[in-house]
Design a protein around this motif. Structure first.
Motif, mmCIF file in Angstrom:
data_model
loop_
_atom_site.group_PDB
_atom_site.id
_atom_site.type_symbol
_atom_site.label_atom_id
_atom_site.label_comp_id
_atom_site.label_asym_id
_atom_site.label_seq_id
_atom_site.Cartn_x
_atom_site.Cartn_y
_atom_site.Cartn_z
ATOM 1 N N MET A 64 0.840 -1.196 0.000
ATOM 2 C CA MET A 64 0.000 0.000 0.000
ATOM 3 C C MET A 64 0.875 1.245 0.000
ATOM 4 O O MET A 64 1.727 1.421 0.875
ATOM 5 C CB MET A 64 -0.907 0.010 1.236
ATOM 6 N N ASP A 65 0.682 2.104 -0.991
ATOM 7 C CA ASP A 65 1.401 3.378 -1.041
ATOM 8 C C ASP A 65 0.668 4.344 -0.117
ATOM 9 O O ASP A 65 -0.359 4.909 -0.476
ATOM 10 C CB ASP A 65 1.431 3.916 -2.473
ATOM 11 N N LEU A 70 2.242 12.166 -2.000
ATOM 12 C CA LEU A 70 3.233 12.041 -3.068
ATOM 13 C C LEU A 70 3.431 10.574 -3.415
ATOM 14 O O LEU A 70 4.266 9.889 -2.838
ATOM 15 C CB LEU A 70 4.567 12.664 -2.642
ATOM 16 N N ALA A 71 2.656 10.094 -4.364
ATOM 17 C CA ALA A 71 2.730 8.682 -4.760
ATOM 18 C C ALA A 71 4.015 8.411 -5.522
ATOM 19 O O ALA A 71 4.435 9.205 -6.356
ATOM 20 C CB ALA A 71 1.530 8.335 -5.640
ATOM 21 N N ALA A 112 -2.047 8.851 -4.692
ATOM 22 C CA ALA A 112 -1.986 9.930 -5.671
ATOM 23 C C ALA A 112 -1.670 11.233 -4.965
ATOM 24 O O ALA A 112 -2.051 11.426 -3.810
ATOM 25 C CB ALA A 112 -3.317 10.056 -6.424
ATOM 26 N N SER A 113 -0.986 12.107 -5.645
ATOM 27 C CA SER A 113 -0.676 13.407 -5.065
ATOM 28 C C SER A 113 -1.958 14.179 -4.784
ATOM 29 O O SER A 113 -2.903 14.155 -5.561
ATOM 30 C CB SER A 113 0.205 14.211 -6.032
ATOM 31 N N ASP A 146 3.836 1.409 2.954
ATOM 32 C CA ASP A 146 4.955 2.327 2.729
ATOM 33 C C ASP A 146 4.486 3.731 3.105
ATOM 34 O O ASP A 146 3.773 4.386 2.355
ATOM 35 C CB ASP A 146 5.401 2.270 1.262
ATOM 36 N N THR A 147 4.889 4.210 4.285
ATOM 37 C CA THR A 147 4.411 5.502 4.768
ATOM 38 C C THR A 147 5.218 6.642 4.149
ATOM 39 O O THR A 147 6.236 6.432 3.498
ATOM 40 C CB THR A 147 4.532 5.612 6.299
ATOM 41 N N ALA A 148 4.752 7.858 4.402
ATOM 42 C CA ALA A 148 5.565 9.032 4.079
ATOM 43 C C ALA A 148 6.723 9.097 5.074
ATOM 44 O O ALA A 148 6.741 8.388 6.083
ATOM 45 C CB ALA A 148 4.708 10.295 4.159
#
Length: 301
Positions: A64-65, A70-71, A112-113, A146-148
């Motif tokens: 998971m993004d 900011l993808a 997505a951004s 996958d976190t920021a």
């Protein structure tokens, strides 16, 4: 906030009732959050290659993004998804419809951004997201989030909701300092006690252990946290070549030093304890995520 909790309770009761009508309960899903104190340490590359390596071991894995602003996972893998998580939140698409397939059968939820942070979702969007995850048709063993980078609210929410937290560091003063800041916030303010430290882009095996020691010297003194050394990923030119090709290094250059390191890390992660069945479905992961977000909102207001 009462409306959020009422809707969540209603959604949970509905799923419990539905569960009574099924023969088997959803199997536990292991949820791993990959995070870092700062950007530029290779966190997303770690997430991608760890996920693909687990797929190679026969595990059913979803990535998971969760960098909602900011993808980059789809860019890293050369994918062009038609839909993303924002379409699920808006109710325009189901989660099954936005999932794209990557290498080795890896399932990917693209971001997505410009997508709103979890704490900004309204009550109906909260419930809709819970239902989106609980209605997934695919059978999963592992969800990697996958976190920021940094200590934004979304990072805190995702790491609190996961069962295991992997903190990626590299041999830069800012990386160590920011990793400690992240661990401190998660530990002291949000009760996260267990962290796996992964040293990235190391030049020697000893360098990775030294990075871990630098962190533990401080955390042992000031925090009530348990840090374990997950391992190191060496600096490798083949890794850069794989990034340019928009492919995972474990697939493009499987015999490279970096690829072998990722495969070893996947073996180690696969041996971590599995969650209890009662809290192991993806539905409960999102409920924990939402509760984390609403607590943060309440503390601000």
């Amino acid at each position: 906030m009462e409306s959020v909790h009422m809707l969540m309770s209603e959604s949970h009761d509905q799923h419990q009732a539905a569960g009574l009508r099924t023969i088997t309960e959803p199997k536990p899903v292991q949820v791993l959050a990959v995070t870092s104190g700062k950007g530029g340490v290779g966190k997303t590359n770690v997430s991608v290659n760890l996920a693909v390596s687990l797929c190679m071991q026969g595990r059913s894995v979803m990535l998971m993004d969760a960098d909602l602003g900011l993808a980059n996972i789809d860019v890293m893998l050369g994918l062009k998804p038609a839909y993303n998580l924002s379409h699920v939140i808006k109710g325009e698409r189901s989660l099954d419809e936005v999932i794209v397939e990557g290498q080795q059968g890896l399932k990917i939820i693209p971001a997505a951004s410009g997508v709103k942070l979890m704490a900004d979702l309204d009550p109906m969007e909260h419930v809709g997201l819970i239902r989106a995850f609980s209605e997934l048709s695919c059978d999963l063993d592992v969800l990697i989030v996958d976190t920021a980078a940094g200590i934004a609210d979304s990072v805190v929410s995702f790491t609190r909701a996961a069962q295991e937290v992997i903190v990626v560091v590299c041999d830069e003063p800012a990386s160590i300092t920011d990793a400690y800041a992240l661990i401190k916030v998660l530990n002291m303010d949000h009760g996260v006690q267990r962290f796996h430290i992964l040293s990235n882009m190391t030049h020697t095996a000893q360098e990775g252990h030294n990075l871990f020691s630098k962190l533990t010297r401080v955390t042992d003194q000031y925090l009530d946290a348990t840090l374990s050394f997950m391992g190191s990923v060496p600096y490798d030119d083949y890794l850069r070549k794989a990034i340019k090709r928009q492919k995972p290094v474990v697939e493009s250059y499987p015999r490279s030093r970096a690829a072998m390191a990722f495969k070893n890390l996947a073996v180690k992660a696969d041996k971590w304890p599995r969650p209890e069945a009662a809290t192991g479905s993806l539905e409960f992961f999102v409920e924990r995520l939402i509760r984390s977000s609403t607590r943060q909102t309440e503390s601000i207001t």
